[in-house]
Design a protein around this motif. Sequence first.
Motif, mmCIF file in Angstrom:
data_model
loop_
_atom_site.group_PDB
_atom_site.id
_atom_site.type_symbol
_atom_site.label_atom_id
_atom_site.label_comp_id
_atom_site.label_asym_id
_atom_site.label_seq_id
_atom_site.Cartn_x
_atom_site.Cartn_y
_atom_site.Cartn_z
ATOM 1 N N ALA A 182 34.961 76.599 10.176
ATOM 2 C CA ALA A 182 35.540 75.407 9.581
ATOM 3 C C ALA A 182 36.789 75.183 10.079
ATOM 4 O O ALA A 182 37.665 73.943 10.514
ATOM 5 N N LEU A 183 37.456 76.360 10.559
ATOM 6 C CA LEU A 183 39.053 76.103 11.192
ATOM 7 C C LEU A 183 39.033 75.723 12.407
ATOM 8 O O LEU A 183 39.502 74.719 13.016
ATOM 9 N N GLU A 184 37.648 75.815 13.682
ATOM 10 C CA GLU A 184 37.097 74.602 14.605
ATOM 11 C C GLU A 184 37.110 73.431 14.182
ATOM 12 O O GLU A 184 37.789 72.782 15.136
ATOM 13 N N LYS A 185 36.602 73.596 13.362
ATOM 14 C CA LYS A 185 36.181 71.558 13.339
ATOM 15 C C LYS A 185 37.627 71.333 12.758
ATOM 16 O O LYS A 185 37.929 69.820 12.628
ATOM 17 N N ALA A 186 38.308 71.619 11.922
ATOM 18 C CA ALA A 186 39.454 71.469 11.206
ATOM 19 C C ALA A 186 40.150 70.882 12.570
ATOM 20 O O ALA A 186 41.020 70.130 13.014
ATOM 21 N N ALA A 187 40.418 71.455 13.492
ATOM 22 C CA ALA A 187 41.469 71.745 14.487
ATOM 23 C C ALA A 187 41.207 70.363 15.551
ATOM 24 O O ALA A 187 41.399 69.838 16.241
ATOM 25 N N ALA A 188 39.737 70.309 15.606
ATOM 26 C CA ALA A 188 39.159 69.142 16.462
ATOM 27 C C ALA A 188 39.143 67.947 15.624
ATOM 28 O O ALA A 188 39.261 66.970 17.054
ATOM 29 N N LEU A 189 39.388 68.096 14.724
ATOM 30 C CA LEU A 189 39.752 66.499 13.954
ATOM 31 C C LEU A 189 41.523 66.703 14.111
ATOM 32 O O LEU A 189 41.921 65.538 14.195
ATOM 33 N N VAL A 190 41.974 67.166 13.982
ATOM 34 C CA VAL A 190 43.096 67.198 14.633
ATOM 35 C C VAL A 190 43.703 66.462 15.736
ATOM 36 O O VAL A 190 44.433 65.515 16.196
ATOM 37 N N LEU A 191 43.327 67.081 17.156
ATOM 38 C CA LEU A 191 43.366 66.657 17.888
ATOM 39 C C LEU A 191 42.956 65.423 18.223
ATOM 40 O O LEU A 191 43.179 64.354 19.836
ATOM 41 N N GLU A 192 41.990 65.316 17.817
ATOM 42 C CA GLU A 192 41.129 63.357 17.691
ATOM 43 C C GLU A 192 42.269 62.828 17.227
ATOM 44 O O GLU A 192 41.833 61.278 17.629
ATOM 45 N N ASN A 193 42.683 62.772 16.081
ATOM 46 C CA ASN A 193 43.691 61.805 16.151
ATOM 47 C C ASN A 193 45.386 62.360 15.494
ATOM 48 O O ASN A 193 46.060 61.854 15.096
ATOM 49 N N VAL A 194 45.368 62.104 17.426
ATOM 50 C CA VAL A 194 46.673 62.965 17.075
ATOM 51 C C VAL A 194 47.877 61.162 17.135
ATOM 52 O O VAL A 194 48.601 61.417 16.323
ATOM 53 N N ASP A 195 46.831 61.043 17.701
ATOM 54 C CA ASP A 195 47.681 59.377 17.710
ATOM 55 C C ASP A 195 48.061 58.880 16.360
ATOM 56 O O ASP A 195 49.512 58.707 15.857
ATOM 57 N N ALA A 196 47.084 58.752 15.737
ATOM 58 C CA ALA A 196 46.740 58.031 14.478
ATOM 59 C C ALA A 196 48.146 58.767 13.080
ATOM 60 O O ALA A 196 48.651 58.483 12.117
ATOM 61 N N ILE A 197 47.906 60.595 13.168
ATOM 62 C CA ILE A 197 48.798 61.352 12.485
ATOM 63 C C ILE A 197 50.289 61.067 13.515
ATOM 64 O O ILE A 197 51.083 60.607 12.091
ATOM 65 N N SER A 198 50.824 60.681 14.865
ATOM 66 C CA SER A 198 51.869 61.126 14.959
ATOM 67 C C SER A 198 52.325 59.296 13.875
ATOM 68 O O SER A 198 53.467 59.154 13.901
ATOM 69 N N ALA A 199 51.652 58.243 14.675
ATOM 70 C CA ALA A 199 51.872 57.173 13.621
ATOM 71 C C ALA A 199 52.338 56.824 12.783
ATOM 72 O O ALA A 199 53.504 56.267 11.786
ATOM 73 N N ALA A 200 51.732 57.671 11.481
ATOM 74 C CA ALA A 200 51.636 57.764 10.206
ATOM 75 C C ALA A 200 52.887 58.093 10.027
ATOM 76 O O ALA A 200 53.724 57.854 9.087
ATOM 77 N N GLN A 201 54.015 59.195 10.675
ATOM 78 C CA GLN A 201 55.042 59.996 11.036
ATOM 79 C C GLN A 201 56.258 59.104 11.440
ATOM 80 O O GLN A 201 56.523 59.931 10.462
ATOM 81 N N ALA A 202 55.689 57.838 11.869
ATOM 82 C CA ALA A 202 57.086 57.667 12.441
ATOM 83 C C ALA A 202 57.929 57.124 11.079
ATOM 84 O O ALA A 202 56.915 56.323 10.337
#
Length: 202
Positions: A182-202
């Motif tokens: 489950a941790l590996e899946k969560a890490a992969a999900l974050v890596l796949e969406n780095v740009d969207a996460i960064s944009a949401a925090q801007a």
Amino acid sequence: RRENWGPYLSFLGVPEVAHETASKAEDLHEYVVSEASFFMDHRIPSQGLHIRYTGFLDDEWQESPYPRPTGAMFDETSEHKDNQHCFKHHWVQQPTCFESVMPNFGGKGKTVVLRRELVFMDEIKYTVHVYEKEPGSDAVLVGPCSAFFRRSNYAPPMNQALELKARFAEGISQKLEWRLAALEKAAALVLENVDAISAAQA
């Protein structure tokens, strides 16, 4: 058992009609004591209280882990205000008796002194005194009030890691392999969406 416990309950603000219930409430204490400190696991199931902490037997103030009284309860003119949510501990007679000093206990503006004494191999006596401010110099307002705790087992208190391992071993939670996946899946999900996460925090 408890002796002269009613005055202490009244000091805490417990209504007299609830004294019997409060006196009989389950109150579980587990200790590991050394020359310099003690570790305590304290549980009051009826209050949902479960606290673990280490107290140092050096007569120096340290932060108390118990729930902090509200700010409205503090007396801002008190000379003890810097220590209002602290306590300190010292030996009375090593290795069988030590005291804890707690100023402004429960936001009441008074100082509570709790003495723990091993009176038999399987019994601890707690003695409580309430002072206006300074133990030993001010008059005793409440006490002595005594409570006696009997040993229920010889197992030392668990630390949190051991307690979690014991719970996992009962099959209550998912197995370690499932958790790692489950941790590996969560890490992969974050890596796949780095740009969207960064944009949401801007």
